[in-house]
Design an enzyme around this catalytic site. Structure first.
Site, PDB file in Angstrom:
ATOM      1  N   SER A  73       0.838  -1.195   0.000  1.00  0.00           N
ATOM      2  CA  SER A  73       0.000   0.000   0.000  1.00  0.00           C
ATOM      3  C   SER A  73       0.870   1.242   0.000  1.00  0.00           C
ATOM      4  CB  SER A  73      -0.856  -0.019   1.268  1.00  0.00           C
ATOM      5  OG  SER A  73      -1.417   1.245   1.507  1.00  0.00           O
ATOM      6  N   TYR A  96      -1.864  -0.931  10.277  1.00  0.00           N
ATOM      7  CA  TYR A  96      -2.060  -1.494   8.935  1.00  0.00           C
ATOM      8  C   TYR A  96      -0.841  -1.183   8.058  1.00  0.00           C
ATOM      9  CZ  TYR A  96      -3.985  -1.712   4.165  1.00  0.00           C
ATOM     10  OH  TYR A  96      -4.196  -1.976   2.839  1.00  0.00           O
ATOM     11  N   LYS A 114       2.182  -3.748   6.523  1.00  0.00           N
ATOM     12  CA  LYS A 114       2.573  -3.797   5.101  1.00  0.00           C
ATOM     13  C   LYS A 114       4.081  -3.557   4.984  1.00  0.00           C
ATOM     14  CE  LYS A 114      -1.466  -4.385   3.036  1.00  0.00           C
ATOM     15  NZ  LYS A 114      -1.785  -5.703   2.449  1.00  0.00           N
TER      16      LYS A 114
HETATM   17  N1  UFG Z   1     -12.398  11.169   3.697  1.00  0.00           N
HETATM   18  C1  UFG Z   1     -13.427  11.999   4.129  1.00  0.00           C
HETATM   19  N2  UFG Z   1     -14.546  11.421   4.643  1.00  0.00           N
HETATM   20  C2  UFG Z   1     -14.701  10.068   4.757  1.00  0.00           C
HETATM   21  C3  UFG Z   1     -13.639   9.228   4.338  1.00  0.00           C
HETATM   22  C4  UFG Z   1     -12.501   9.827   3.818  1.00  0.00           C
HETATM   23  O1  UFG Z   1     -13.330  13.221   4.034  1.00  0.00           O
HETATM   24  O2  UFG Z   1     -15.746   9.604   5.235  1.00  0.00           O
HETATM   25  C5  UFG Z   1     -11.190  11.784   3.097  1.00  0.00           C
HETATM   26  C6  UFG Z   1      -9.905  11.466   3.839  1.00  0.00           C
HETATM   27  O3  UFG Z   1      -9.668  12.425   4.828  1.00  0.00           O
HETATM   28  C7  UFG Z   1      -8.881  11.497   2.705  1.00  0.00           C
HETATM   29  C8  UFG Z   1      -9.682  11.016   1.494  1.00  0.00           C
HETATM   30  O4  UFG Z   1     -11.031  11.217   1.823  1.00  0.00           O
HETATM   31  O5  UFG Z   1      -8.470  12.815   2.449  1.00  0.00           O
HETATM   32  C9  UFG Z   1      -9.454   9.557   1.180  1.00  0.00           C
HETATM   33  O6  UFG Z   1      -9.715   8.772   2.315  1.00  0.00           O
HETATM   34  P1  UFG Z   1      -9.734   7.170   2.266  1.00  0.00           P
HETATM   35  O7  UFG Z   1     -10.001   6.683   3.654  1.00  0.00           O
HETATM   36  O8  UFG Z   1     -10.649   6.719   1.183  1.00  0.00           O
HETATM   37  O9  UFG Z   1      -8.262   6.803   1.779  1.00  0.00           O
HETATM   38  P2  UFG Z   1      -6.864   7.001   2.536  1.00  0.00           P
HETATM   39  O10 UFG Z   1      -5.882   7.355   1.497  1.00  0.00           O
HETATM   40  O11 UFG Z   1      -6.977   7.916   3.679  1.00  0.00           O
HETATM   41  O12 UFG Z   1      -6.688   5.522   3.084  1.00  0.00           O
HETATM   42  C10 UFG Z   1      -5.811   4.642   2.453  1.00  0.00           C
HETATM   43  C11 UFG Z   1      -6.377   3.233   2.300  1.00  0.00           C
HETATM   44  C12 UFG Z   1      -6.598   2.600   3.650  1.00  0.00           C
HETATM   45  C13 UFG Z   1      -5.363   2.699   4.471  1.00  0.00           C
HETATM   46  C14 UFG Z   1      -4.953   4.127   4.574  1.00  0.00           C
HETATM   47  C15 UFG Z   1      -3.724   4.275   5.421  1.00  0.00           C
HETATM   48  O13 UFG Z   1      -7.596   3.266   1.596  1.00  0.00           O
HETATM   49  O14 UFG Z   1      -6.926   1.230   3.452  1.00  0.00           O
HETATM   50  O15 UFG Z   1      -4.683   4.634   3.263  1.00  0.00           O
HETATM   51  O16 UFG Z   1      -3.247   5.573   5.382  1.00  0.00           O
HETATM   52  F1  UFG Z   1      -5.579   2.216   5.720  1.00  0.00           F
END
Ligand code: UFG
Length: 316
Positions: free
Chosen positions: A100, A125, A129
């Site tokens: 990831s 998590y 990884k």
């Molecule tokens: N976000 C929101 N509201 C939500 C969910 C997300 O505003 O309900 C925002 C987050 O702050 C971020 C963006 O949308 O800016 C993306 O968020 P995600 O959770 O979809 O994705 P991330 O990049 O934050 O998460 C990813 C992987 C996870 C992992 C994580 C670790 O999808 O599986 O990186 O950093 F755990």
């Protein structure tokens, strides 16, 4: 995992009933491989008989049957037994690992290339990884008969174009796009936007969203690379383009024709402002590049959501 040179090329897919797994199984079948899937149903819905519903639909879509066994990858004895049964010898020394972008932690520069330092990630998590990446690299270093491709996924979204398989998180979605599409379909009232005071154009977080079918195809490219006795190789799977939360909301409103209400709430702990890939190494060395853009991601996500308002538990 693949055993190069075997007559029927079998690929063991762990967690193959899940979102990324099921799309990858479909691409494997279409590329002529024989996937053997194990999954413990941690995040999958049971279909008819012993099959996960996602894989039952993959069979329907491809007209091919999928070998599936319910198994926990932590169950050593069961895993050994499977290896004996399907591979006769334990000669599997090629593996593709689902890593990831989270291994990069807080980006020191953007876009992230594969040489960016890793390991400073704070969540368990990401750490897991990172540790597994390190172990696989050590193994390939110590024993040259091993080959591995470590794929660093950015943010997979979307669904197969048929709308028959897609992401079906159990409980309240953690990730942005499953949440957004559940708001669009009316399952949830409004999106919580986690902060609009980041140092980005509109203040919301920026990510590199990649179509799950492109991501799945990246695994086929990785399997081909293993055939070259490549040792341990690491590739980003991303598009190279970052979009903000508000841009994603807008794109989904366009694809669905629905208004997506949102409210801005506090930042989520551990989130970084921006994270996107330099995907050029995968193009150079794997001949792989993401082909599907943001509109397709959202259209396909919406088709899946509309056809399956309650995910795999919906009556087809
Ligand atoms: N976000 C929101 N509201 C939500 C969910 C997300 O505003 O309900 C925002 C987050 O702050 C971020 C963006 O949308 O800016 C993306 O968020 P995600 O959770 O979809 O994705 P991330 O990049 O934050 O998460 C990813 C992987 C996870 C992992 C994580 C670790 O999808 O599986 O990186 O950093 F755990």
């Amino acid at each position: 995992m693949s055993r190069a040179g075997a007559m029927a090329e079998k690929v063991l897919v762990t967690g193959g009933a899940g979102y990324i797994g099921s799309h990858t199984v479909l691409e494997l079948l279409e590329a002529g491989y024989t996937p053997v899937v194990i999954d413990n149903f941690h995040n999958a819905i049971r279909g008819e008989g012993s099959m996960p519903e996602s894989l039952r639909r993959v069979q329907e879509l491809t007209g091919r049957s999928v070998e599936f066994e319910e198994m926990d990858i932590l169950d050593q004895a069961a895993l050994q037994c499977l290896f004996k049964k399907i591979m006769r010898v334990h000669g599997v020394k090629n593996l593709v690992f689902s890593s990831s972008a989270t291994v990069y932690g807080k980006p020191q520069y953007l876009p992230l290339d594969e040489s960016h330092p890793t390991g400073s990630c704070t969540n368990p998590y990401g750490k897991s990884k990172f540790f597994i990446e390190e172990m696989i690299q050590d193994l390939c270093q110590a024993d040259k008969t091993w080959n591995a491709v470590l794929l660093r996924y950015f943010n997979p979204i979307g669904a197969h174009a048929s709308g028959h398989i897609g992401e079906d998180p159990q409980g309240i979605p953690n990730n942005l796009m499953p949440y957004v599409s559940q708001v669009a379909i009316g399952r949830r009232e409004a999106l919580n936007v986690f902060g609009n005071d980041y140092d980005t154009e509109d203040g919301t977080g920026i990510r590199d969203y990649i179509h799950v079918v492109d991501l799945a195809k990246g695994h086929i490219a990785a399997l081909r690379k293993l055939k070259e006795q490549c040792g341990c190789r690491i590739y980003n799977l991303g598009t190279g383009t970052g979009y903000s939360v508000l841009q994603m909301v807008q794109a989904m409103e366009k694809a669905s024709g629905k208004k997506i209400p949102y409210k801005v709430v506090a930042r989520r702990e551990g989130d970084v402002a921006a994270c996107y890939a330099n995907p050029s190494l995968a193009l150079e060395e794997l001949g792989w590049t993401a082909a599907l853009g943001l509109d397709r991601m959202c259209e396909d996500l919406w088709r899946w959501q509309k056809q399956n308002p309650s995910g795999f538990s919906s009556q087809a």
